[in-house]
Design an enzyme around this catalytic site. Structure first.
Site, short mmCIF file in Angstrom:
data_model
loop_
_atom_site.label_atom_id
_atom_site.label_comp_id
_atom_site.label_asym_id
_atom_site.label_seq_id
_atom_site.Cartn_x
_atom_site.Cartn_y
_atom_site.Cartn_z
N MET A 1 -24.62 -34.36 -12.80
CA MET A 1 -23.83 -33.57 -11.84
C MET A 1 -24.53 -33.52 -10.48
O MET A 1 -24.97 -32.48 -10.03
CB MET A 1 -23.62 -32.15 -12.40
N CYS B 1 -28.57 -27.36 -3.21
CA CYS B 1 -27.80 -28.38 -3.94
C CYS B 1 -28.76 -29.54 -4.13
O CYS B 1 -29.42 -29.96 -3.18
CB CYS B 1 -26.57 -28.80 -3.15
N THR C 1 -28.68 -28.98 -11.69
CA THR C 1 -27.69 -28.71 -10.65
C THR C 1 -27.78 -27.24 -10.31
O THR C 1 -28.06 -26.41 -11.18
CB THR C 1 -26.26 -29.03 -11.14
#
Length: 242
Positions: free
Chosen positions: A10, A196, A83
């Site tokens: 991800m 992120c 993630t």
């Protein structure tokens, strides 16, 4: 050293970064040819992204909890979710397993607290910037989080999903991120969180007027700490269920 279970995919770009950093950190600490004993479960990001877009967070949480259970059964002693965004469903993962789960916000907050910052800016996906899970958990550590205003939030999010998760690194996007970072500093951010895992592919501390905390690297370093601990315990100090 205990085995680290990685829930990845991800995106796979961020998972590759986790794997690289994990083994670099292990070798730096143990020397020689040491690598981190690890297991990687890669989910299909297309499936997860569709759930994100639809707001199907319970279904996504169940999918990742299933991945965590698989890792535990395969021998993982510690579970790490590769993630930031999907820590929105971290509670479902921790409820499904009996081994420690290392929360990225806790690891990052601890480092920020040691540095003495109390107000930080956050660059992340729209989900991480707008849902309360990240800000609320940071606030529990005494840290206030500010995020970009619109249209900057859309810009930050779109660069992640349209470029970075597709392995595209665009110079124009780096310049745009630099402006957003400067804007957060002007609004009072004493430091910035790269919240992120793909953002570190685009910008780093040299792009910011204030200190930068790379949540990916911090998470990895904390995972190695936990894997080397004897016995390993969850980041909150509680004892894992037997």
């Amino acid at each position: 050293m205990r085995t680290i279970g990685l829930i990845g995919g991800m995106s796979w770009e961020s998972s590759a970064e986790y794997y690289r950093l994990l083994n670099e950190e292990t070798r730096a600490r143990l020397g020689g040819h040491h690598c981190a004993p690890s297991l990687l479960f890669t989910v299909d990001f297309a499936e997860i992204e569709a759930m994100q877009s639809a707001g199907a967070w319970d279904a996504a949480g169940d999918r990742l909890a299933q991945a965590a259970v698989t890792l535990e059964k395969a021998g993982a002693d510690v579970v790490v979710l590769c993630t930031n965004t999907m820590h929105l469903v971290a509670d479902r993962i921790t409820a499904a397993i009996d081994v420690p789960f290392l929360h990225i916000v806790d690891a990052t907050a601890e480092r920020i607290t040691v540095a003495g910052h109390r107000t930080v800016g956050l660059l992340a996906t729209r989900y991480t910037m707008e849902h309360p899970f990240y800000r609320d958990r940071m606030r529990g550590h005494g840290i206030e989080v500010i995020v970009p205003d619109e249209p900057e939030r859309t810009l930050v999010h779109d660069v992640i999903y349209q470029e970075l998760t597709r392995n595209r690194i665009e110079p124009a996007s780096r310049v745009a991120y630099q402006k957003v970072m400067a804007g957060l500093a002007e609004r009072g951010a004493q430091a910035l969180i790269l919240g992120c895992t793909e953002i570190t592919l685009l910008v780093d501390e040299s792009d910011s007027p204030v200190p930068v905390f790379d949540s990916t690297r911090i998470h990895v370093e904390a995972a190695v700490d936990l894997a080397l601990a004897d016995p390993p315990t969850p980041a909150d100090g509680s004892v894992a269920r037997a």
